[in-house]
Design a protein around this motif. Structure first.
Motif, PDB file in Angstrom:
ATOM      1  N   ALA A 146      29.446 -23.697 -61.447  1.00  0.00           N
ATOM      2  CA  ALA A 146      30.622 -24.563 -61.302  1.00  0.00           C
ATOM      3  C   ALA A 146      31.422 -24.614 -62.595  1.00  0.00           C
ATOM      4  N   GLU A 147      30.738 -24.571 -63.732  1.00  0.00           N
ATOM      5  CA  GLU A 147      31.434 -24.612 -65.020  1.00  0.00           C
ATOM      6  C   GLU A 147      32.344 -23.404 -65.188  1.00  0.00           C
ATOM      7  N   LEU A 148      31.879 -22.240 -64.729  1.00  0.00           N
ATOM      8  CA  LEU A 148      32.683 -21.028 -64.810  1.00  0.00           C
ATOM      9  C   LEU A 148      33.914 -21.142 -63.915  1.00  0.00           C
ATOM     10  N   LEU A 149      33.711 -21.614 -62.693  1.00  0.00           N
ATOM     11  CA  LEU A 149      34.832 -21.769 -61.766  1.00  0.00           C
ATOM     12  C   LEU A 149      35.834 -22.796 -62.295  1.00  0.00           C
ATOM     13  N   ALA A 150      35.326 -23.891 -62.857  1.00  0.00           N
ATOM     14  CA  ALA A 150      36.209 -24.932 -63.384  1.00  0.00           C
ATOM     15  C   ALA A 150      37.082 -24.387 -64.503  1.00  0.00           C
ATOM     16  N   GLY A 176      30.962 -29.791 -59.404  1.00  0.00           N
ATOM     17  CA  GLY A 176      32.143 -29.265 -60.067  1.00  0.00           C
ATOM     18  C   GLY A 176      33.059 -30.326 -60.626  1.00  0.00           C
ATOM     19  N   VAL A 177      32.893 -31.587 -60.223  1.00  0.00           N
ATOM     20  CA  VAL A 177      33.808 -32.640 -60.656  1.00  0.00           C
ATOM     21  C   VAL A 177      33.789 -32.799 -62.172  1.00  0.00           C
ATOM     22  N   ALA A 178      32.605 -32.931 -62.740  1.00  0.00           N
ATOM     23  CA  ALA A 178      32.509 -33.160 -64.182  1.00  0.00           C
ATOM     24  C   ALA A 178      33.089 -31.993 -64.965  1.00  0.00           C
ATOM     25  N   SER A 179      32.853 -30.777 -64.493  1.00  0.00           N
ATOM     26  CA  SER A 179      33.331 -29.596 -65.212  1.00  0.00           C
ATOM     27  C   SER A 179      34.851 -29.535 -65.227  1.00  0.00           C
ATOM     28  N   ILE A 191      47.778 -28.123 -67.254  1.00  0.00           N
ATOM     29  CA  ILE A 191      46.319 -28.045 -67.115  1.00  0.00           C
ATOM     30  C   ILE A 191      45.806 -29.302 -66.418  1.00  0.00           C
ATOM     31  N   ARG A 192      46.361 -30.453 -66.759  1.00  0.00           N
ATOM     32  CA  ARG A 192      45.941 -31.693 -66.089  1.00  0.00           C
ATOM     33  C   ARG A 192      46.293 -31.635 -64.599  1.00  0.00           C
ATOM     34  N   ARG A 193      47.449 -31.069 -64.291  1.00  0.00           N
ATOM     35  CA  ARG A 193      47.842 -30.933 -62.882  1.00  0.00           C
ATOM     36  C   ARG A 193      46.870 -30.025 -62.131  1.00  0.00           C
ATOM     37  N   ARG A 194      46.480 -28.928 -62.750  1.00  0.00           N
ATOM     38  CA  ARG A 194      45.517 -28.016 -62.114  1.00  0.00           C
ATOM     39  C   ARG A 194      44.189 -28.727 -61.872  1.00  0.00           C
ATOM     40  N   ALA A 195      43.795 -29.551 -62.836  1.00  0.00           N
ATOM     41  CA  ALA A 195      42.545 -30.302 -62.671  1.00  0.00           C
ATOM     42  C   ALA A 195      42.635 -31.252 -61.483  1.00  0.00           C
ATOM     43  N   VAL A 196      43.763 -31.951 -61.339  1.00  0.00           N
ATOM     44  CA  VAL A 196      43.941 -32.886 -60.223  1.00  0.00           C
ATOM     45  C   VAL A 196      43.902 -32.149 -58.892  1.00  0.00           C
ATOM     46  N   LEU A 197      44.592 -31.009 -58.810  1.00  0.00           N
ATOM     47  CA  LEU A 197      44.613 -30.246 -57.559  1.00  0.00           C
ATOM     48  C   LEU A 197      43.203 -29.800 -57.167  1.00  0.00           C
ATOM     49  N   ALA A 198      42.393 -29.441 -58.156  1.00  0.00           N
ATOM     50  CA  ALA A 198      41.017 -29.020 -57.866  1.00  0.00           C
ATOM     51  C   ALA A 198      40.157 -30.207 -57.456  1.00  0.00           C
ATOM     52  N   ILE A 199      40.266 -31.298 -58.180  1.00  0.00           N
ATOM     53  CA  ILE A 199      39.455 -32.489 -57.884  1.00  0.00           C
ATOM     54  C   ILE A 199      39.826 -33.068 -56.529  1.00  0.00           C
ATOM     55  N   ALA A 200      41.089 -32.913 -56.128  1.00  0.00           N
ATOM     56  CA  ALA A 200      41.532 -33.428 -54.832  1.00  0.00           C
ATOM     57  C   ALA A 200      40.751 -32.818 -53.676  1.00  0.00           C
ATOM     58  N   GLU A 201      40.193 -31.635 -53.889  1.00  0.00           N
ATOM     59  CA  GLU A 201      39.459 -30.954 -52.823  1.00  0.00           C
ATOM     60  C   GLU A 201      37.951 -31.175 -52.911  1.00  0.00           C
ATOM     61  N   LEU A 202      37.538 -32.010 -53.862  1.00  0.00           N
ATOM     62  CA  LEU A 202      36.119 -32.285 -54.029  1.00  0.00           C
ATOM     63  C   LEU A 202      35.769 -33.655 -53.451  1.00  0.00           C
ATOM     64  N   PRO A 203      34.605 -33.780 -52.849  1.00  0.00           N
ATOM     65  CA  PRO A 203      34.224 -35.056 -52.232  1.00  0.00           C
ATOM     66  C   PRO A 203      33.621 -36.026 -53.243  1.00  0.00           C
TER      67      PRO A 203
END
Length: 340
Positions: A146-150, A176-179, A191-203
């Motif tokens: 997950a760290e690599l994907l993040a 993956g959330v923490a990463s 970069i913050r926007r990319r993080a939000v878009l990714a976290i939005a898809e995590l439960p």
């Protein structure tokens, strides 16, 4: 002072002192009574000058130039050394990240290591198509850390590859959330926007908490996707930002749909109608804003906000009044056709 004594006192080996002598960097200028070459006090000072410059990473050729050329500019050389050192540190950091990625995959053998390295090469490809293919068709039976994907998600600028990476990160689970949340501390809003878009898809609650914090981000490109994601999760805290998106006309249709979903809960409905009505009162002269607000009211469940829409049918702006009347008619027709 003879060479052996100089080596003992300075810590510079006799071999290196002879090498300095052969290059003309430091040559003993004195002679003993017996004819042996001897280092003077000035020669020894020069040895320490050479060693000091070597400690900064200068080559012996650069040191010779620095000591002999009166026109030599130390600031130029130091600036060059800084750039070279930064480049080296960047390469070493990249290597460290690669090693961590391999270690996080818990390889059981060299074949697993080679597969992770292949994955890393694919993600580093200059070709967006290759990067996307790497994500969608990973090495068989090798879990992608997950760290690599993040890290890849936060660095990816191509929207198609970014989508594939977010999909892969979501498959990795809540780990993956923490990463990816580390991206929220970046000074770069993208970069913050990319993080939000990714976290939005995590439960999970952890993802929701990060999204809630993102509502306070100073950049609207970060707040907006966070509000959409939170609204879909039923969070009332997203309402002000969602209403603001309707007013601004940025993803206003999507924001209105999320507000409509939130308003299914009677406890939220009054707050949403009140917020939309408040914006109508604040934008009496802006036809486009009032039309968007009317359309947002029409997205709310039946009967909710209907009184505000009916009032808009008498708006001084003819365009607003006509659209409001049409929306009222559509909603009333839907109510009549709805099963009892």
């Amino acid at each position: 002072m003879l060479i052996g004594e100089v080596a003992r006192r300075s810590g510079v080996s006799t071999r290196m002192l002879r090498h300095y002598d052969s290059l003309g960097l430091v040559r003993p200028t004195g002679r003993t009574v017996g004819g042996y070459r001897e280092y003077s006090a000035e020669d020894i000072r020069r040895i320490f000058h050479v060693e000091s410059l070597r400690s900064l990473g200068l080559s012996l050729r650069q040191i010779g130039r620095a000591l002999e050329d009166p026109a030599f500019e130390p600031s130029t050389l130091v600036g060059d050394l800084i750039r070279r050192t930064e480049d080296r540190l960047k390469r070493e950091q990249e290597l460290l990240e690669r090693l961590r990625a391999v270690g996080a995959s818990a390889p059981s053998g060299w074949q697993d290591v080679l597969r992770i390295v292949e994955l890393l090469h694919g993600l580093d490809s200059p070709s967006a198509a290759r990067r996307q293919q790497t994500v969608l068709a990973p090495a068989e039976d090798v879990p992608v850390p997950a760290e690599l994907l993040a890290g890849a998600v936060l660095a990816e600028s191509d929207p198609n590859v970014a989508g594939a990476l977010r999909w892969a990160l979501a498959r990795a689970g809540a780990d993956g959330v923490a990463s990816v949340a580390s991206g929220m501390s970046s000074e770069n809003a993208e970069i913050r926007r990319r993080a939000v878009l990714a976290i939005a898809e995590l439960p999970g609650d952890e993802a929701a908490a990060v999204l809630a914090d993102a509502l306070e981000d100073p950049d609207t490109t970060v707040r907006r996707p966070a509000a959409l994601a939170l609204g879909r999760r039923g969070a009332t805290a997203a309402v002000p930002t969602l209403v603001g998106m309707v007013v601004e006309g940025t993803n206003d249709v999507e924001a209105a749909e999320v507000l409509g979903t939130l308003a299914v809960d009677p406890g939220r409905a009054d707050r949403i109608v009140g917020a939309l009505a408040g914006e109508l009162a604040a934008h009496t002269a802006d036809s486009a804003v009032r039309i968007r607000l009317a359309q947002a009211l029409a997205e709310l469940p039946a009967a909710i906000g209907q009184d505000v829409l009916r009032h808009l049918t008498h708006d001084d702006d003819r365009a607003v009044a006509l659209i409001a009347a049409a929306l009222v008619d559509v909603r009333e027709e839907r109510s009549r056709d709805a099963p009892a």
